[in-house]
Motif scaffolding. Structure first.
Motif, PDB file in Angstrom:
ATOM      1  N   LEU A  61     -80.869  35.781  -2.474  1.00 13.82           N
ATOM      2  CA  LEU A  61     -80.220  36.254  -1.069  1.00 13.82           C
ATOM      3  C   LEU A  61     -79.412  35.060  -0.646  1.00 13.82           C
ATOM      4  O   LEU A  61     -78.404  35.304  -0.036  1.00 13.82           O
ATOM      5  CB  LEU A  61     -81.261  36.983  -0.349  1.00 13.82           C
ATOM      6  CG  LEU A  61     -81.934  38.064  -0.382  1.00 13.82           C
ATOM      7  CD1 LEU A  61     -82.974  38.401   0.369  1.00 13.82           C
ATOM      8  CD2 LEU A  61     -80.689  39.123  -0.220  1.00 13.82           C
ATOM      9  N   LEU A  62     -80.184  33.998  -0.581  1.00 15.14           N
ATOM     10  CA  LEU A  62     -79.547  32.960   0.111  1.00 15.14           C
ATOM     11  C   LEU A  62     -78.379  32.431  -0.689  1.00 15.14           C
ATOM     12  O   LEU A  62     -77.224  32.102   0.003  1.00 15.14           O
ATOM     13  CB  LEU A  62     -80.621  31.567   0.510  1.00 15.14           C
ATOM     14  CG  LEU A  62     -80.086  30.794   1.677  1.00 15.14           C
ATOM     15  CD1 LEU A  62     -80.285  31.861   2.878  1.00 15.14           C
ATOM     16  CD2 LEU A  62     -81.515  30.062   2.023  1.00 15.14           C
ATOM     17  N   LEU A  63     -78.579  32.258  -1.877  1.00 13.98           N
ATOM     18  CA  LEU A  63     -77.481  31.861  -2.825  1.00 13.98           C
ATOM     19  C   LEU A  63     -76.243  32.718  -2.519  1.00 13.98           C
ATOM     20  O   LEU A  63     -74.914  32.360  -2.549  1.00 13.98           O
ATOM     21  CB  LEU A  63     -77.805  31.787  -4.230  1.00 13.98           C
ATOM     22  CG  LEU A  63     -78.441  30.638  -4.676  1.00 13.98           C
ATOM     23  CD1 LEU A  63     -78.794  30.865  -6.232  1.00 13.98           C
ATOM     24  CD2 LEU A  63     -77.711  29.118  -4.447  1.00 13.98           C
ATOM     25  N   LEU A  90     -75.962  39.674   7.190  1.00  7.50           N
ATOM     26  CA  LEU A  90     -77.126  40.429   6.703  1.00  7.50           C
ATOM     27  C   LEU A  90     -77.919  39.846   5.753  1.00  7.50           C
ATOM     28  O   LEU A  90     -79.175  40.107   5.769  1.00  7.50           O
ATOM     29  CB  LEU A  90     -76.362  41.754   6.091  1.00  7.50           C
ATOM     30  CG  LEU A  90     -75.668  42.493   7.190  1.00  7.50           C
ATOM     31  CD1 LEU A  90     -75.213  44.123   6.534  1.00  7.50           C
ATOM     32  CD2 LEU A  90     -76.443  43.361   8.311  1.00  7.50           C
ATOM     33  N   LEU A  91     -77.346  39.246   4.547  1.00  5.68           N
ATOM     34  CA  LEU A  91     -78.036  38.638   3.763  1.00  5.68           C
ATOM     35  C   LEU A  91     -78.995  37.486   4.362  1.00  5.68           C
ATOM     36  O   LEU A  91     -80.258  37.259   4.041  1.00  5.68           O
ATOM     37  CB  LEU A  91     -77.225  37.926   2.691  1.00  5.68           C
ATOM     38  CG  LEU A  91     -76.344  38.913   1.925  1.00  5.68           C
ATOM     39  CD1 LEU A  91     -75.339  37.996   1.023  1.00  5.68           C
ATOM     40  CD2 LEU A  91     -77.384  39.415   0.594  1.00  5.68           C
ATOM     41  N   GLY A  92     -78.579  36.455   5.254  1.00  3.06           N
ATOM     42  CA  GLY A  92     -79.439  35.902   6.199  1.00  3.06           C
ATOM     43  C   GLY A  92     -80.731  36.318   6.734  1.00  3.06           C
ATOM     44  O   GLY A  92     -81.595  35.859   6.569  1.00  3.06           O
ATOM     45  N   ALA A  93     -80.471  37.463   7.330  1.00  2.00           N
ATOM     46  CA  ALA A  93     -81.431  38.364   8.044  1.00  2.00           C
ATOM     47  C   ALA A  93     -82.497  38.825   6.875  1.00  2.00           C
ATOM     48  O   ALA A  93     -83.687  38.907   7.235  1.00  2.00           O
ATOM     49  CB  ALA A  93     -80.657  39.448   8.627  1.00  2.00           C
ATOM     50  N   ALA A  94     -81.974  39.264   6.085  1.00  2.00           N
ATOM     51  CA  ALA A  94     -82.870  39.934   5.004  1.00  2.00           C
ATOM     52  C   ALA A  94     -83.899  38.647   4.353  1.00  2.00           C
ATOM     53  O   ALA A  94     -85.116  38.713   4.217  1.00  2.00           O
ATOM     54  CB  ALA A  94     -82.127  40.387   3.681  1.00  2.00           C
ATOM     55  N   PHE A  95     -83.272  37.495   4.095  1.00  2.00           N
ATOM     56  CA  PHE A  95     -83.975  36.288   3.812  1.00  2.00           C
ATOM     57  C   PHE A  95     -85.036  36.037   4.973  1.00  2.00           C
ATOM     58  O   PHE A  95     -86.110  35.652   4.512  1.00  2.00           O
ATOM     59  CB  PHE A  95     -82.976  35.262   3.554  1.00  2.00           C
ATOM     60  CG  PHE A  95     -83.532  33.781   3.473  1.00  2.00           C
ATOM     61  CD1 PHE A  95     -83.819  33.319   2.387  1.00  2.00           C
ATOM     62  CD2 PHE A  95     -84.054  33.069   4.256  1.00  2.00           C
ATOM     63  CE1 PHE A  95     -84.627  32.054   2.112  1.00  2.00           C
ATOM     64  CE2 PHE A  95     -84.626  31.773   4.238  1.00  2.00           C
ATOM     65  CZ  PHE A  95     -84.893  31.352   3.094  1.00  2.00           C
TER      66      PHE A  95
END
Lengths: 111, 621, 209
Positions: free
Chosen positions: C78-80, C110-115
């Motif tokens: 996710l973070l990458l 969104l990806l950061g929030a999922a992380f």
């Protein structure tokens, strides 16, 4: 990868050239990303695989992390571009202090 | 026309200073606040010396003595020396490189207010249940056992003011890298600017470990963390390492700017170019570099093992080499020069033997085997006062006399200045020289009293008498300041007559935009070069044009106030139900005002060309 | 060149983040800050390594008992990926395509929030399954401090991106806003750099033993 100051006096002149350059840079970034994903996979597999001893795995995954960070810094954070001399100097000075700190904490704190 | 020249009411002046983003006014704020804390720390020193004047004294109780001792060290390092150095950096460095302001005027102001509120928070401990009492190093095994909230004041206060220092460091670095005037190459920068540069780099890398260490102490003391608690698997040595990884570079953060100030003074008052300029620059950078590899010499007796001790011992001794280069360069600058013995020059001349003595005892302490003998004795106290007072405080006093005219447009009395000098120098050596021998005779540091017949009586009395000389010197200095302000005799651009660098080419105090036209720098000692060509002012590097200036802002004050409030919440959350809400309110104030800052555009304003042309008092070039 | 000057695709400079003095200062100042952050995280890593598996009694969970490959792998991906999407956003910023920049920043957020969501789940899991808490041992304190500092940086980065996106949604790109977006994306990449070391040093090395 020295494609930073691309505009000549009149920016309209080289708009096509710039477009091509950014597209090319984007290609490098995608390659970097693919490499990073690949290296991450290798690291996870190396840890998941029981055949390797810790003496191999730990240095190996640390090297992989180092390579990934170089990709991040030079392609994603544009350190390969011109005009990053001062940032590089201070980042590496920070890395130097970081290294000494880590070294000390792993060697002379033992009880 | 421009409003700045008009006389302002008292309230308006206060508001102006609360909101200012002008580096020269922020310098004055640093000077006032740092000066205030210097007096506070000095009073604490006097209490210490009074208590130790005679054996078995009961002037102070043991507990109170610990608090005063701790606060003396903490106040002097963090709240007096650092801000006073920042005062001169702010006042002088942008002028020396020919800049109109620093790179981040808003952050400059934020840095000051963070320091100020941190310092006030720390000192409020006196009125709210007792000050910290674990020494300025606050070793974890001692400070975790300290009752009350003293240590919490230390941790939170230093955290807030440390953030301000870090911001200031980044600001100076960017200013020097990006905002030098045309022709001002790195190797034409005055030595004070160079030392500001290296010092700021040290701040950038030394303060994060302090931040982390203070967070850990905060977590351990207030939020149930176990970093330093051996029963829970923690390790108390970690604090010592982190503290000194910060603390040793901190010593150079203090002393390098002092070297810078003295380098300016030697050149000005010997009427000579600084001897060995490039080796001075090299030595400054080298000291900064080595400064990060020697911290464990503060911990020789913790049992790091012979290999670690040997490495850190050798690295420490290596620092004597660049320092020695500097000492000889200063001596050679004076050699054959036409020296005038002004007050700043007297301090500079006194500094050389004093600091050399501190350096020599430093080499003695650097030897790990010998250090076991000196450790925790008055020998160490004598050593670090010789380098910190003999180096830093002398420089601050010298710098105050040297730059007062540039900051305020009036001249401190030379006569009173020289009285201060002699009283201070005599008092200083009287106080601390004899402490070397007290240490060698076995008097431990940090004890609140000693018994008759231990052989410490006479020496301690001498030491206390010396301290009173320094106190009188400080009083004379204050009188000097007041007299000078009341007399208000205005002076011109170059009051010392031999100014060499850009700041002396513009009026005293400079107009708020510093340079009407940016100057063209043709070499080292830019102003001196023009003078030698028979000119009275710098050659401009640009035509007169509009100047962009930043707007004043009250937000830095509010951001810092928010953290100040939050710190109370964090500290009392275990004692009172209102702790957590106050913590949250404080953080909301801080982040809210940061948010306001980021959504509200602030483009600054322009001073128009026409106004500049009318402005006769404005500095040319 | 004024900071709020209006631009077109043709007149937009090649390095908009460094076109004004303010932009240049911001760019350099932020890089210096990252140099300091490097040391800050290094001291946290150093402390973690010194206190790793340091627990008051032998019953308590150690690194090799706690960490599991799948969860860490997902978080890493996710973070990458969010790093790549923020690079996309900067690509469109340089091409003066505000809409696409906003779009990719949105994906990054969104990806950061999922992380962050996974991280909260992870911490919760350790606390409830293993009684591995902030206060249970020095190992716990060091672990939550290191990984939590990183998580805090992620949360701050998310707020920063969102503030920028909302604040500038009507204004678009100019030489005043471009450095702000650029610097925020630098911050985001730095967070990713730190995470590379966290997943390597804390999780993978923790599983090796």
């Amino acid at each position: 990868m020295t494609n930073e100051q691309l505009n000549s006096g009149n920016p309209k002149v080289d708009i096509e050239y710039r477009r091509k350059k950014s597209a090319e840079e984007m290609r490098y970034q995608i390659i970097s990303f693919a490499m990073m994903i690949f290296l991450t996979l290798v690291a996870f597999v190396a840890v998941g695989y029981d055949g390797f001893s810790g003496w191999f795995t730990i240095p190996f995954i640390l090297v992989l992390a180092g390579v990934q960070v170089v990709f991040q810094l030079y392609y994603f954070m544009h350190m390969s571009h011109k005009g990053h001399e001062a940032p590089a100097l201070f980042l590496y000075s920070g890395v130097f202090v970081a290294f000494i700190t880590l070294l000390a904490f792993m060697t002379i704190i033992w009880w | 026309m421009s409003t700045y020249a008009q006389k302002k009411g008292f309230g308006a002046t206060i508001w102006d200073y609360l909101t200012t983003v002008d580096h020269k006014k922020i310098a004055i704020l640093y000077l006032i606040a740092g000066g205030f804390f210097f007096i506070v720390g000095g009073l604490e020193a006097m209490f210490i010396r009074i208590q130790l004047a005679i054996p078995a004294n009961d002037f102070l109780s043991a507990g109170l003595y610990n608090e005063i001792l701790t606060m003396h060290g903490t106040t002097m390092i963090f709240l007096a020396a650092m801000p006073l150095i920042f005062a001169f950096m702010n006042a002088v460095m942008p002028l020396q490189i020919g800049a109109r302001d620093v790179a981040f005027p808003f952050l400059n102001s934020l840095g000051f207010w963070l320091f100020f509120f941190g310092g006030v928070f720390l000192n409020l401990s006196w009125f709210l249940g007792g000050a910290p009492d674990a020494g300025w190093t606050s070793y974890a095994s001692l400070s975790l056992a300290s009752e009350g909230h003293g240590i919490d004041f230390y941790v939170l206060g230093l955290q807030i003011s440390g953030a301000g220092t870090l911001i200031g460091g980044i600001n100076f670095l960017v200013t020097i890298i990006n905002m030098r005037a045309p022709g001002m190459t790195y190797m034409r920068m005055p030595l004070f600017t160079w030392s500001t540069f290296v010092t700021s780099a040290l701040i950038l890398f030394a303060f994060p470990p302090l931040t982390v260490a203070l967070f850990m102490m905060l977590f351990d003391r207030l939020f149930g963390g176990n970093f330093f608690d051996p029963l829970m698997g923690g390790n108390t040595i970690i604090w010592e390492h982190l503290f000194w990884i910060f603390g040793h570079p901190e010593v150079y953060i203090l002393v390098l700017p002092a070297f810078g100030i003295f380098s300016e003074i030697f050149a000005i008052f010997s009427r000579k170019r600084l001897f060995g300029y490039s080796s001075m620059v090299f030595a400054t950078v080298l000291i900064g570099f080595l400064g990060f590899m020697v911290w464990a010499h503060h911990m020789f007796t913790t049992g790091l093992g012979p290999i670690a001790n040997a490495i850190f011992s050798v690295a420490t001794m290596a620092i004597a080499v660049p320092t020695g280069i500097k000492i000889f360069n200063w001596l050679f600058t004076m050699w054959g020069g036409s020296i005038t013995f002004t007050t700043p020059m007297l301090y500079a001349i006194a500094f050389i033997p004093t600091f050399t003595m501190g350096g020599v005892t430093g080499i003695m302490l650097a030897s790990a085997a010998q250090d076991y003998q000196y450790h925790d004795s008055y020998f160490v106290v004598a050593h670090f006062h010789y380098v910190i007072v003999g180096g830093v405080v002398f420089a601050l006093l010298a710098g105050l006399h040297l730059y007062w005219p540039k900051m305020f447009g009036t001249m401190l009395s030379e006569k009173l200045g020289k009285i201060t000098f002699w009283l201070f120098v005599i008092g200083f050596h009287l106080t601390f020289f004899i402490q070397h021998f007290l240490g060698l005779m076995g008097m431990p540091r940090r004890i609140f009293t000693f018994n008759k017949g231990q052989g410490f009586d006479a020496a301690n009395m001498v030491s206390t008498v010396g301290a009173f000389f320094m106190a009188v010197a400080t009083v004379v200095l204050l009188i000097n300041v007041i007299v000078t302000i009341v007399k208000n005799e205005r002076i011109g651009n170059d009051p010392w007559g031999d100014g060499r660098t850009l700041e002396w080419a513009i009026p005293s105090p400079p107009p708020f935009y510093n340079f009407k036209q940016l100057p063209l720098v043709r070499g080292l000692d830019a102003y001196w070069i023009e003078k030698m060509d028979g000119k009275t002012e710098m050659t401009p590097a640009e035509p007169i044009g509009d100047i962009h200036m930043p707007n004043n802002s009250f937000i830095p004050f509010v951001i810092s106030l928010g953290l100040f409030i939050a710190a109370f919440g964090a500290m009392y959350h275990g004692n009172h139900a209102w702790g957590i809400p106050v913590l949250i309110i404080g953080m909301l104030i801080t982040f809210g005002s940061m948010f306001v800052r980021s959504v509200k555009d602030d483009h600054g304003y322009h001073i128009h060309k026409e106004e500049l042309m009318d402005d006769d008092k404005g500095g040319k070039a | 060149m004024k900071a709020d000057e209006k631009f077109t695709y043709e007149t937009w400079p090649a390095a908009p983040e460094k076109q004004t003095l303010e932009g240049k200062n911001k760019f350099l100042g932020f890089w210096l800050f990252l140099g300091g952050e490097t040391v800050l995280f290094a001291t946290l890593f150093a402390t973690y390594l010194a206190l790793k598996d340091s627990v008051p009694n032998s019953e308590m969970a150690l690194a090799k008992d706690l960490f599991e490959i799948p969860l860490v792998f997902i978080m890493t991906m996710l973070l990458l990926t969010s790093s790549l999407t923020s690079v996309y956003a900067m690509y469109h910023m340089k091409n003066f395509n505000f809409k696409k920049m906003q779009l990719w920043l949105g994906v990054t957020v969104l990806l950061g929030a999922a992380f962050l969501g996974f991280e909260v789940y992870e911490f919760n899991h350790y606390v409830h399954e293993f009684e591995h808490t902030f206060t249970s041992s020095a190992f716990g304190t060091a672990f939550y401090t290191l990984v939590g500092f990183h998580g805090g940086h992620v949360a701050f980065g998310l707020l920063w991106f969102i503030t920028l996106m909302v604040r500038n949604r009507k204004r678009g790109l100019d030489l005043y806003t471009a450095p702000k977006f650029y610097v925020a994306s630098l911050y985001w990449h730095f967070i990713d750099v730190v995470w590379v070391f966290i997943f390597t040093v804390v999780y993978l090395m923790g599983m090796v033993g």
